[in-house]
Design an enzyme around this catalytic site. Structure first.
Site, PDB file in Angstrom:
ATOM      1  N   HIS A   1       0.836  -1.212   0.000  1.00 10.17           N
ATOM      2  CA  HIS A   1       0.000   0.000   0.000  1.00 10.17           C
ATOM      3  C   HIS A   1       0.859   1.247   0.000  1.00 10.17           C
ATOM      4  O   HIS A   1       1.799   1.364   0.775  1.00 10.17           O
ATOM      5  CB  HIS A   1      -0.915   0.021   1.235  1.00 10.17           C
ATOM      6  CG  HIS A   1      -2.091  -0.892   1.119  1.00 10.17           C
ATOM      7  ND1 HIS A   1      -3.284  -0.655   1.747  1.00 10.17           N
ATOM      8  CD2 HIS A   1      -2.260  -2.039   0.420  1.00 10.17           C
ATOM      9  CE1 HIS A   1      -4.133  -1.617   1.448  1.00 10.17           C
ATOM     10  NE2 HIS A   1      -3.536  -2.467   0.659  1.00 10.17           N
TER      11      HIS A   1
ATOM     12  N   TYR B   1      -9.163   5.311   7.879  1.00 11.20           N
ATOM     13  CA  TYR B   1      -9.298   5.632   9.302  1.00 11.20           C
ATOM     14  C   TYR B   1     -10.350   6.726   9.403  1.00 11.20           C
ATOM     15  O   TYR B   1     -10.127   7.835   8.915  1.00 11.20           O
ATOM     16  CB  TYR B   1      -7.972   6.150   9.873  1.00 11.20           C
ATOM     17  CG  TYR B   1      -6.883   5.097  10.039  1.00 11.20           C
ATOM     18  CD1 TYR B   1      -6.092   4.707   8.962  1.00 11.20           C
ATOM     19  CD2 TYR B   1      -6.642   4.520  11.285  1.00 11.20           C
ATOM     20  CE1 TYR B   1      -5.101   3.753   9.122  1.00 11.20           C
ATOM     21  CE2 TYR B   1      -5.644   3.571  11.457  1.00 11.20           C
ATOM     22  CZ  TYR B   1      -4.877   3.192  10.377  1.00 11.20           C
ATOM     23  OH  TYR B   1      -3.887   2.249  10.535  1.00 11.20           O
TER      24      TYR B   1
ATOM     25  N   PRO C   1      -3.963  -0.203  19.270  1.00  9.79           N
ATOM     26  CA  PRO C   1      -3.770  -0.720  17.913  1.00  9.79           C
ATOM     27  C   PRO C   1      -3.714   0.336  16.810  1.00  9.79           C
ATOM     28  O   PRO C   1      -3.210   0.048  15.717  1.00  9.79           O
ATOM     29  CB  PRO C   1      -4.974  -1.643  17.702  1.00  9.79           C
ATOM     30  CG  PRO C   1      -6.004  -1.172  18.675  1.00  9.79           C
ATOM     31  CD  PRO C   1      -5.257  -0.637  19.850  1.00  9.79           C
TER      32      PRO C   1
ATOM     33  N   LYS D   1       1.387  -0.668  15.307  1.00  7.99           N
ATOM     34  CA  LYS D   1       2.815  -0.699  15.613  1.00  7.99           C
ATOM     35  C   LYS D   1       3.273  -1.943  16.380  1.00  7.99           C
ATOM     36  O   LYS D   1       4.473  -2.214  16.466  1.00  7.99           O
ATOM     37  CB  LYS D   1       3.190   0.544  16.454  1.00  7.99           C
ATOM     38  CG  LYS D   1       3.194   1.825  15.655  1.00  7.99           C
ATOM     39  CD  LYS D   1       4.355   1.852  14.692  1.00  7.99           C
ATOM     40  CE  LYS D   1       4.115   2.807  13.558  1.00  7.99           C
ATOM     41  NZ  LYS D   1       4.546   2.341  12.261  1.00  7.99           N
TER      42      LYS D   1
ATOM     43  N   TYR E   1       4.214   6.216  10.289  1.00  6.27           N
ATOM     44  CA  TYR E   1       3.363   5.097   9.880  1.00  6.27           C
ATOM     45  C   TYR E   1       4.176   4.017   9.156  1.00  6.27           C
ATOM     46  O   TYR E   1       4.042   2.829   9.453  1.00  6.27           O
ATOM     47  CB  TYR E   1       2.217   5.593   8.983  1.00  6.27           C
ATOM     48  CG  TYR E   1       1.062   4.628   8.910  1.00  6.27           C
ATOM     49  CD1 TYR E   1      -0.095   4.841   9.665  1.00  6.27           C
ATOM     50  CD2 TYR E   1       1.130   3.472   8.137  1.00  6.27           C
ATOM     51  CE1 TYR E   1      -1.142   3.944   9.634  1.00  6.27           C
ATOM     52  CE2 TYR E   1       0.085   2.558   8.101  1.00  6.27           C
ATOM     53  CZ  TYR E   1      -1.040   2.809   8.839  1.00  6.27           C
ATOM     54  OH  TYR E   1      -2.077   1.902   8.805  1.00  6.27           O
TER      55      TYR E   1
HETATM   56  C1  DHB Z   1      -5.134  -3.132  11.061  1.00  2.00           C
HETATM   57  C2  DHB Z   1      -4.985  -2.932  12.405  1.00  2.00           C
HETATM   58  C3  DHB Z   1      -4.604  -1.704  12.858  1.00  2.00           C
HETATM   59  O1  DHB Z   1      -4.448  -1.495  14.174  1.00  2.00           O
HETATM   60  C4  DHB Z   1      -4.380  -0.656  11.997  1.00  2.00           C
HETATM   61  O2  DHB Z   1      -4.021   0.555  12.475  1.00  2.00           O
HETATM   62  C5  DHB Z   1      -4.515  -0.852  10.662  1.00  2.00           C
HETATM   63  C6  DHB Z   1      -4.902  -2.112  10.194  1.00  2.00           C
HETATM   64  C7  DHB Z   1      -5.548  -4.455  10.568  1.00  2.00           C
HETATM   65  O3  DHB Z   1      -5.775  -5.371  11.388  1.00  2.00           O
HETATM   66  O4  DHB Z   1      -5.674  -4.636   9.356  1.00  2.00           O
END
Ligand code: DHB
Length: 370
Positions: free
Chosen positions: A57, A181, A272, A276, A364
Site C-alpha cells: 500500500h 481511518y 492498535p 505498531k 506510519y
Molecule cells: C489493522 C490494524 C490496525 O491497528 C491498523 O491501524 C490498521 C490495520 C488491521 O488489522 O488490518
C-alpha cells in the site's frame, strides 16, 4: 523471528510456546508491516510468500467531517511503503522456517519457571529442566518472564483508554483499495483488509462491550454509518470472526534484568491505531540478535548493556505515535465540544500541511533511525 536471526548467526536456541501450533497460526491479529519489517523478513529468507501475497500500500485515507483525504507514503517518505499481510501469516512463515532448521520449537509447554538461567517446564507429560546463557522473554503481556523480575527493578508507565475495538473479518472484497481511518461522531471506524476477498473492519466500542449485543446486521449498519461517504458502498459478506480488544499503552523500563531480556509485548503494549505492535517486537529482536551475536563473537557486553536504552527510544516514539493516532481519531466519552474541535483541527492540519502529513507518514511506514 529471534530464533531465526540467531540461527543465521550460528547461535542455537530453544523456542517454548505455551499455545498449540494451530492456535498461533489461526489467531487473527493486526496486519500492517512496516517497510523495515518486510525488509528484515526478506533478508532472513522468510519473505517469499509475503512478496507473493502481501498487499503493498502506498497510502492511507483519513476520513473526517464526511470527507476522505489521502496520505501518500512514497512521496512523503522517500519511497517507503507498508505491506498488508496478516500477523498469523508471518507466524506461519516463521514456524515453517524454524522447522526447516530442525532446531527445537516446542508447542503446548506449560508451567514454565525461570530461575533465572535455569528453565523448568512441562512438555508432553514430562518435566524438563534446561540451562542456558540467556533468556529472551518474548512471551507477551501476560507471559511469565516479566513477572520473574524482582519487585523494584522495573518501572511501569501506563495509560488505559476508555474504549475498545470490535473487530471483524468478513468474506467480502475490500470496499476501498486502501485503509480508511474514520473519525465520526458515533465513534472511530477502520476499514482494512487481508486479501482481495477478505475485509477486516473495526468499530470503536466500550472496552467491556458485550458481543451478544452486536448481531451481524447491527455491525454492518454501524460500519456503514461511520465509514459511509457520498457515492460509496460497503461490501458485506459472511462474518468469519468477531472479537473485542481493549486498548492500553504500557511500557516497562528497563527491558532487561541480568541475563533476561524482554522483547515485544512482554515489555510494552501500544493501542492498535497505527498497527505498531508487531513491528516494534521485530525491531526489538533485531537489536537483541545483534547484541547477542556480538557477545558470542567477541565477548563484548556493550551492545547487550545498551539493548534496553536503544530499544526504548523506538518504543517511546511508537508509544507517542499510537497515542497520537488514537487520541486524534476516537470519540472521547467524557470529551466535550472543545475536544471534538481540536481533533478536527489536527486532522485538517495533517491533511493540508505537507510537513504534518510527512510526519504522520514517516511514523506510519516506520522510522529508519530513532
Ligand atoms: C489493522 C490494524 C490496525 O491497528 C491498523 O491501524 C490498521 C490495520 C488491521 O488489522 O488490518
Amino acid at each position: 523471528m529471534l530464533a531465526q536471526l540467531l540461527h543465521l548467526e550460528g547461535i542455537d536456541s530453544v523456542v517454548l510456546e505455551d499455545r498449540s501450533r494451530e492456535y498461533v497460526e489461526q489467531r487473527i491479529r493486526a496486519g500492517v508491516l512496516e517497510q523495515g519489517t518486510v525488509d528484515l523478513l526478506t533478508e532472513i529468507g522468510v519473505g517469499e510468500r509475503l512478496r507473493r501475497e502481501g498487499l503493498v500500500h502506498d497510502g492511507i485515507e483519513l476520513q473526517f467531517a464526511g470527507e476522505r483525504h489521502r496520505i501518500d507514503f512514497p512521496s512523503l517518505t522517500g519511497g517507503r511503503r507498508i505491506t498488508v499481510y496478516g500477523q498469523q501469516e508471518v507466524v506461519k512463515d516463521l514456524i515453517a522456517a524454524r522447522l526447516e532448521t530442525r532446531r527445537p520449537l516446542q508447542f503446548d509447554v506449560s508451567d514454565v519457571q525461570l530461575d533465572p538461567q535455569l528453565i523448568r517446564y512441562r512438555h508432553g507429560g514430562e518435566d524438563v529442566e534446561m540451562s542456558c546463557d540467556f533468556v529472551a522473554g518474548c512471551d507477551g503481556f501476560h507471559g511469565v518472564s516479566r513477572d520473574t523480575i524482582p519487585a523494584g527493578v522495573l518501572t511501569a508507565f501506563e495509560r488505559d483508554y476508555p474504549f475498545g475495538w470490535l473487530g471483524i473479518l468478513a468474506a467480502a472484497p475490500p470496499s476501498n483499495e486502501e485503509l480508511i481511518y474514520a473519525h465520526h461522531e458515533r465513534g472511530f471506524a477502520l476499514h482494512s483488509m487481508r486479501s482481495p476477498t477478505l475485509t477486516r473492519l473495526y468499530l470503536q466500542v466500550r472496552p467491556d462491550e458485550d458481543l451478544d449485543e452486536w448481531p451481524d446486521e447491527r455491525i454492518w449498519e454501524e460500519l456503514e454509518r461511520r465509514l459511509g461517504v457520498e457515492g460509496w458502498t460497503l461490501n458485506t459478506g459472511e462474518i468469519l470472526e468477531k472479537g473485542v480488544t481493549p486498548m492500553r499503552s504500557f511500557v516497562v523500563e528497563p527491558m532487561q534484568h541480568g541475563r533476561l531480556f524482554l522483547a515485544g509485548d512482554a515489555a510494552h503494549i501500544v493501542p492498535p491505531t497505527g498497527a505498531k505492535g508487531l513491528n516494534l517486537a521485530v525491531a526489538d529482536v533485531r537489536l537483541l540478535a545483534e547484541a547477542l551475536a556480538a557477545w558470542y563473537a567477541t565477548g563484548d557486553e556493550t551492545p547487550l548493556e545498551r539493548y534496553s536504552s536503544d530499544a526504548l527510544r523506538r518504543v517511546w516514539r511508537a508509544e507517542h505515535f499510537s497515542w497520537f493516532m488514537t487520541s486524534m481519531l476516537h470519540r472521547l466519552e467524557d470529551g466535550d465540544d472543545f475536544d471534538w474541535k481540536l481533533q478536527l483541527a489536527q486532522l485538517a492540519y495533517v491533511c493540508s500541511s505537507e510537513k504534518a502529513a510527512a510526519s504522520l507518514a514517516e511514523n506510519y511506514v516506520g522510522l529508519e533511525h530513532v
